[in-house]
Design a protein around this motif. Structure first.
Motif, PDB file in Angstrom:
ATOM      1  N   LEU A   1       0.474  40.199  75.600  1.00  0.00           N
ATOM      2  CA  LEU A   1       1.282  41.352  75.217  1.00  0.00           C
ATOM      3  C   LEU A   1       0.864  42.595  75.998  1.00  0.00           C
ATOM      4  CD1 LEU A   1       3.503  42.651  73.549  1.00  0.00           C
ATOM      5  CD2 LEU A   1       1.818  43.005  71.708  1.00  0.00           C
ATOM      6  N   ALA A   2      -0.431  42.791  76.178  1.00  0.00           N
ATOM      7  CA  ALA A   2      -0.908  43.953  76.943  1.00  0.00           C
ATOM      8  C   ALA A   2      -0.341  43.910  78.356  1.00  0.00           C
ATOM      9  CB  ALA A   2      -2.434  43.979  76.968  1.00  0.00           C
ATOM     10  N   MET A   3      -0.381  42.751  78.990  1.00  0.00           N
ATOM     11  CA  MET A   3       0.150  42.626  80.351  1.00  0.00           C
ATOM     12  C   MET A   3       1.650  42.898  80.394  1.00  0.00           C
ATOM     13  SD  MET A   3      -2.020  39.448  81.904  1.00  0.00           S
ATOM     14  CE  MET A   3      -1.753  39.796  83.641  1.00  0.00           C
ATOM     15  N   GLN A   4       2.385  42.381  79.416  1.00  0.00           N
ATOM     16  CA  GLN A   4       3.829  42.616  79.364  1.00  0.00           C
ATOM     17  C   GLN A   4       4.131  44.107  79.201  1.00  0.00           C
ATOM     18  OE1 GLN A   4       4.912  40.189  76.012  1.00  0.00           O
ATOM     19  NE2 GLN A   4       5.235  38.359  77.269  1.00  0.00           N
ATOM     20  N   GLN A   5       3.420  44.748  78.282  1.00  0.00           N
ATOM     21  CA  GLN A   5       3.691  46.157  78.013  1.00  0.00           C
ATOM     22  C   GLN A   5       3.286  47.040  79.192  1.00  0.00           C
ATOM     23  OE1 GLN A   5       5.903  45.763  75.871  1.00  0.00           O
ATOM     24  NE2 GLN A   5       5.235  47.157  74.277  1.00  0.00           N
ATOM     25  N   PHE A   6       2.124  46.763  79.793  1.00  0.00           N
ATOM     26  CA  PHE A   6       1.713  47.547  80.956  1.00  0.00           C
ATOM     27  C   PHE A   6       2.676  47.335  82.114  1.00  0.00           C
ATOM     28  CE2 PHE A   6      -2.591  48.006  79.032  1.00  0.00           C
ATOM     29  CZ  PHE A   6      -2.705  49.385  79.152  1.00  0.00           C
ATOM     30  N   SER A   7       3.132  46.122  82.322  1.00  0.00           N
ATOM     31  CA  SER A   7       4.084  45.845  83.394  1.00  0.00           C
ATOM     32  C   SER A   7       5.368  46.649  83.188  1.00  0.00           C
ATOM     33  CB  SER A   7       4.387  44.350  83.443  1.00  0.00           C
ATOM     34  OG  SER A   7       5.339  44.077  84.427  1.00  0.00           O
ATOM     35  N   LEU A   8       5.878  46.649  81.974  1.00  0.00           N
ATOM     36  CA  LEU A   8       7.069  47.435  81.650  1.00  0.00           C
ATOM     37  C   LEU A   8       6.805  48.922  81.850  1.00  0.00           C
ATOM     38  CD1 LEU A   8       9.940  47.711  80.559  1.00  0.00           C
ATOM     39  CD2 LEU A   8       8.979  47.563  78.229  1.00  0.00           C
ATOM     40  N   LEU A   9       5.659  49.384  81.371  1.00  0.00           N
ATOM     41  CA  LEU A   9       5.290  50.794  81.506  1.00  0.00           C
ATOM     42  C   LEU A   9       5.223  51.203  82.974  1.00  0.00           C
ATOM     43  CD1 LEU A   9       4.297  53.415  80.067  1.00  0.00           C
ATOM     44  CD2 LEU A   9       1.973  52.503  80.326  1.00  0.00           C
ATOM     45  N   PHE A  10       4.547  50.399  83.796  1.00  0.00           N
ATOM     46  CA  PHE A  10       4.394  50.733  85.215  1.00  0.00           C
ATOM     47  C   PHE A  10       5.737  50.688  85.947  1.00  0.00           C
ATOM     48  CE2 PHE A  10      -0.177  48.870  85.035  1.00  0.00           C
ATOM     49  CZ  PHE A  10      -0.623  49.994  84.354  1.00  0.00           C
ATOM     50  N   SER A  11       6.653  49.828  85.498  1.00  0.00           N
ATOM     51  CA  SER A  11       7.971  49.782  86.143  1.00  0.00           C
ATOM     52  C   SER A  11       8.795  51.023  85.791  1.00  0.00           C
ATOM     53  CB  SER A  11       8.723  48.506  85.772  1.00  0.00           C
ATOM     54  OG  SER A  11       9.157  48.535  84.437  1.00  0.00           O
ATOM     55  N   LEU A  12       8.609  51.544  84.582  1.00  0.00           N
ATOM     56  CA  LEU A  12       9.347  52.738  84.162  1.00  0.00           C
ATOM     57  C   LEU A  12       8.714  54.024  84.681  1.00  0.00           C
ATOM     58  CD1 LEU A  12      10.082  51.709  80.456  1.00  0.00           C
ATOM     59  CD2 LEU A  12      11.736  51.825  82.342  1.00  0.00           C
ATOM     60  N   VAL A  13       7.376  54.054  84.695  1.00  0.00           N
ATOM     61  CA  VAL A  13       6.640  55.245  85.128  1.00  0.00           C
ATOM     62  C   VAL A  13       5.462  54.781  85.994  1.00  0.00           C
ATOM     63  CG1 VAL A  13       5.509  57.378  84.384  1.00  0.00           C
ATOM     64  CG2 VAL A  13       7.211  56.320  82.897  1.00  0.00           C
ATOM     65  N   PRO A  14       5.680  54.637  87.288  1.00  0.00           N
ATOM     66  CA  PRO A  14       4.619  54.128  88.160  1.00  0.00           C
ATOM     67  C   PRO A  14       3.318  54.930  88.108  1.00  0.00           C
ATOM     68  CG  PRO A  14       6.717  54.101  89.309  1.00  0.00           C
ATOM     69  CD  PRO A  14       6.936  54.817  88.012  1.00  0.00           C
ATOM     70  N   THR A  15       3.392  56.221  87.813  1.00  0.00           N
ATOM     71  CA  THR A  15       2.172  57.045  87.758  1.00  0.00           C
ATOM     72  C   THR A  15       1.281  56.678  86.572  1.00  0.00           C
ATOM     73  OG1 THR A  15       3.357  58.786  86.570  1.00  0.00           O
ATOM     74  CG2 THR A  15       3.208  58.993  88.980  1.00  0.00           C
ATOM     75  N   LYS A  16       1.798  55.927  85.626  1.00  0.00           N
ATOM     76  CA  LYS A  16       0.975  55.496  84.491  1.00  0.00           C
ATOM     77  C   LYS A  16      -0.120  54.517  84.940  1.00  0.00           C
ATOM     78  CE  LYS A  16       2.637  57.693  80.918  1.00  0.00           C
ATOM     79  NZ  LYS A  16       1.829  58.540  80.047  1.00  0.00           N
TER      80      LYS A  16
END
Length: 158
Positions: A114-129
């Motif tokens: 789940l962490a990998m899925q959420q971080f992947s989604l987060l980085f795709s929406l906001v690469p600076t994250k």
């Protein structure tokens, strides 16, 4: 909370005064909940969150803070439910914050998938994250939180 006890007392007095004048104001209730959460008074924090969550209009930020609280006290699945609700409110700011908090909650629970899925989604929406996550990895490293460092290293190299 490592703040000076005098400042902590003053903060509590100010929040109590605000509560006297506006006992059902969502911002006052959230302030009281966050104060008690920060000083480790989880029972009192839960009481304020319960009142806040019982109100008719609940903001995305409230869902996120409550989710963080639940994650902190080990109610992982309930926390994820609140993050999911906030992400589905169709407001960009809350969506991003909810995804990020969901990712860190999963990370801290050792839920790598789940962490990998959420971080992947987060980085795709906001690469600076990705930069923020690297800073968090450094923080975990300074706190000797080996498992979180390992998981973030895996996530950041994907």
């Amino acid at each position: 909370m490592s703040a000076n006890p005098q400042y902590r007392s003053l903060a509590y007095q100010n929040l109590s005064l605000a509560q006297q004048y506006s006992s059902h104001d969502p911002e006052v209730l959230l302030g009281m909940a966050l104060f008690h959460q920060q000083v480790g008074e989880y029972t009192q924090a839960k009481t304020f969150y319960d009142v806040l969550m019982g109100q008719n209009k609940i903001l995305g930020s409230t869902l996120i803070y409550y989710g963080r609280f639940l994650c902190d006290i080990g109610q992982y699945q309930d926390a994820q439910d609140y993050f999911h609700q906030a992400a589905n409110l169709h407001q960009y700011q809350w969506k991003i914050e909810a995804i990020e908090q969901s990712a860190y909650c999963a990370l801290n629970q050792g839920e790598q998938v789940l962490a990998m899925q959420q971080f992947s989604l987060l980085f795709s929406l906001v690469p600076t994250k990705r930069y923020s996550a690297d800073k968090m990895r450094q923080y975990y490293q300074s706190q000797n939180q080996v498992e979180q460092v390992r998981l973030l290293n895996t996530i950041l190299t994907e």
